[in-house]
Design an enzyme around this catalytic site. Structure first.
Site, PDB file in Angstrom:
ATOM      1  N   HIS A 194       8.006 -12.152  -3.076  1.00  0.00           N
ATOM      2  CA  HIS A 194       7.545 -10.795  -3.376  1.00  0.00           C
ATOM      3  C   HIS A 194       8.176  -9.770  -2.438  1.00  0.00           C
ATOM      4  O   HIS A 194       8.519 -10.082  -1.300  1.00  0.00           O
ATOM      5  CB  HIS A 194       6.010 -10.692  -3.410  1.00  0.00           C
ATOM      6  CG  HIS A 194       5.304 -10.715  -2.092  1.00  0.00           C
ATOM      7  ND1 HIS A 194       4.462 -11.736  -1.704  1.00  0.00           N
ATOM      8  CD2 HIS A 194       5.268  -9.821  -1.073  1.00  0.00           C
ATOM      9  CE1 HIS A 194       3.947 -11.473  -0.517  1.00  0.00           C
ATOM     10  NE2 HIS A 194       4.428 -10.317  -0.111  1.00  0.00           N
TER      11      HIS A 194
ATOM     12  N   ASP B 217       3.596   0.067   0.911  1.00  0.00           N
ATOM     13  CA  ASP B 217       2.337  -0.413   0.340  1.00  0.00           C
ATOM     14  C   ASP B 217       1.157  -0.244   1.294  1.00  0.00           C
ATOM     15  O   ASP B 217       1.346   0.065   2.480  1.00  0.00           O
ATOM     16  CB  ASP B 217       2.474  -1.884  -0.089  1.00  0.00           C
ATOM     17  CG  ASP B 217       3.126  -2.762   0.968  1.00  0.00           C
ATOM     18  OD1 ASP B 217       3.197  -2.342   2.136  1.00  0.00           O
ATOM     19  OD2 ASP B 217       3.559  -3.880   0.630  1.00  0.00           O
TER      20      ASP B 217
ATOM     21  N   GLU C 207       4.274  -8.908  -6.869  1.00  0.00           N
ATOM     22  CA  GLU C 207       4.128 -10.361  -6.954  1.00  0.00           C
ATOM     23  C   GLU C 207       4.983 -10.917  -8.093  1.00  0.00           C
ATOM     24  O   GLU C 207       5.429 -10.159  -8.973  1.00  0.00           O
ATOM     25  CB  GLU C 207       2.648 -10.693  -7.211  1.00  0.00           C
ATOM     26  CG  GLU C 207       1.711 -10.281  -6.082  1.00  0.00           C
ATOM     27  CD  GLU C 207       1.715 -11.266  -4.907  1.00  0.00           C
ATOM     28  OE1 GLU C 207       2.698 -12.007  -4.737  1.00  0.00           O
ATOM     29  OE2 GLU C 207       0.719 -11.276  -4.156  1.00  0.00           O
TER      30      GLU C 207
ATOM     31  N   ASN D 208       6.768 -16.239  -1.507  1.00  0.00           N
ATOM     32  CA  ASN D 208       6.955 -16.443  -2.949  1.00  0.00           C
ATOM     33  C   ASN D 208       7.964 -15.453  -3.544  1.00  0.00           C
ATOM     34  O   ASN D 208       8.051 -15.302  -4.755  1.00  0.00           O
ATOM     35  CB  ASN D 208       5.614 -16.341  -3.685  1.00  0.00           C
ATOM     36  CG  ASN D 208       4.967 -14.967  -3.532  1.00  0.00           C
ATOM     37  OD1 ASN D 208       5.538 -14.065  -2.926  1.00  0.00           O
ATOM     38  ND2 ASN D 208       3.775 -14.799  -4.090  1.00  0.00           N
TER      39      ASN D 208
HETATM   40  N1  GLP Z   1       3.293  -6.407   1.799  1.00  0.00           N
HETATM   41  C1  GLP Z   1       3.903  -7.164   2.842  1.00  0.00           C
HETATM   42  C2  GLP Z   1       5.367  -7.323   2.526  1.00  0.00           C
HETATM   43  O1  GLP Z   1       5.979  -6.048   2.521  1.00  0.00           O
HETATM   44  C3  GLP Z   1       6.020  -8.240   3.541  1.00  0.00           C
HETATM   45  O2  GLP Z   1       7.386  -8.342   3.272  1.00  0.00           O
HETATM   46  C4  GLP Z   1       5.374  -9.604   3.476  1.00  0.00           C
HETATM   47  C5  GLP Z   1       6.004 -10.595   4.441  1.00  0.00           C
HETATM   48  O3  GLP Z   1       5.461 -10.453   5.710  1.00  0.00           O
HETATM   49  P1  GLP Z   1       6.088 -11.045   7.022  1.00  0.00           P
HETATM   50  O4  GLP Z   1       7.249 -10.183   7.356  1.00  0.00           O
HETATM   51  O5  GLP Z   1       4.989 -10.946   8.047  1.00  0.00           O
HETATM   52  O6  GLP Z   1       6.468 -12.441   6.732  1.00  0.00           O
HETATM   53  O7  GLP Z   1       4.009  -9.439   3.822  1.00  0.00           O
HETATM   54  C6  GLP Z   1       3.242  -8.513   3.050  1.00  0.00           C
HETATM   55  O8  GLP Z   1       2.909  -9.120   1.863  1.00  0.00           O
END
Ligand code: GLP
Length: 233
Positions: free
Chosen positions: A130, A62, A135, A128
């Protein structure tokens, strides 16, 4: 699902590196990569290893919309900083967040994914549930698409920005359908703030309300968590 509860993030990152290296030894050529803090330990392991990435292809999940690749908050920048500067791949793909033509960007990315089926997909998970930027409520069969981020995700990701107001409100993301096509999925989650999402992913109902719960339907998923993220399993 193969759930591995590791002592801490470092042990989990080492295990992820071993699993990824084994996949590569067995012929994996295309890696699906994630951003966020969860995969950083794995990228550190790759950087400090002798793993040769120069023949591999990477495809990131992404990117924020309306942000330039050179912007320090972009996922392009993140990947350069944590992995690609030290370990260049043969080709690396990340959605072009600076292009506001969503139809063009998503169609182009789907073509890339069709040409390079992902062997091993690295995933983090949002609080949440995702995955990528899919989402809650996102259909399970969707391919690359533009999303409007929930206020929960904007708030969670504001830690990487000067203020919450600076967090983009939209992103391009590989869809759940694209993620599910990967041959092997390795999901990393650390800390107690991920405990509810991990419990719902592993033991909950398969529902679009928890996007990661779809992984219960995938034949080859490894979930690597620390004790804090595992506390509600
Ligand atoms: N788009 C990214 C996700 O791919 C990732 O999994 C999430 C959690 O991030 P973290 O690993 O910093 O908790 O953050 C963002 O939303």
């Amino acid at each position: 699902m193969n759930i591995l509860v590791m002592k801490n993030k470092e042990e989990a990152s080492k295990k992820a590196f071993d699993l990824l290296s084994a996949d590569i030894s067995n012929g994996a050529k295309v890696l699906g990569l994630a951003t966020g803090s969860s995969p950083v330990g794995l990228y550190d392991q790759i950087v400090s290893s002798s793993l040769d990435c120069s023949q591999l292809i990477s495809i990131n999940l992404d990117e924020y919309v309306g942000i330039k690749p050179t912007d320090p908050q972009s996922y392009h920048f993140f990947m350069q900083q944590h992995l690609f500067n030290q370990k260049p791949f043969a080709k690396s793909f990340i959605p072009d967040g600076s292009n506001l033509d969503a139809d063009y960007v998503t169609t182009h990315y789907n073509r890339i994914l069709a040409a390079h089926p992902i062997d091993t997909q690295i995933l983090g998970i949002g609080n949440n549930g995702h995955i990528g930027f899919n989402e809650p409520g996102t259909p399970f069969d969707i391919q690359t698409h533009k999303v409007h981020l929930t206020s929960a995700t904007i708030k969670a990701n504001s830690r990487f920005f000067a203020s919450k107001n600076d967090v983009p409100h939209a992103a391009y993301t590989m869809g759940i359908g694209s993620i599910m096509k990967a041959k092997h999925i390795i999901l990393l989650a650390f800390g107690e703030q991920k405990a509810d999402a991990i419990a719902a992913t592993v033991n909950g109902k398969i529902t679009t309300a928890v996007p990661a719960s779809v992984l219960q339907q995938h034949p080859n998923v490894t979930i690597l968590v620390d004790r804090q993220a595992a506390q509600k399993l």
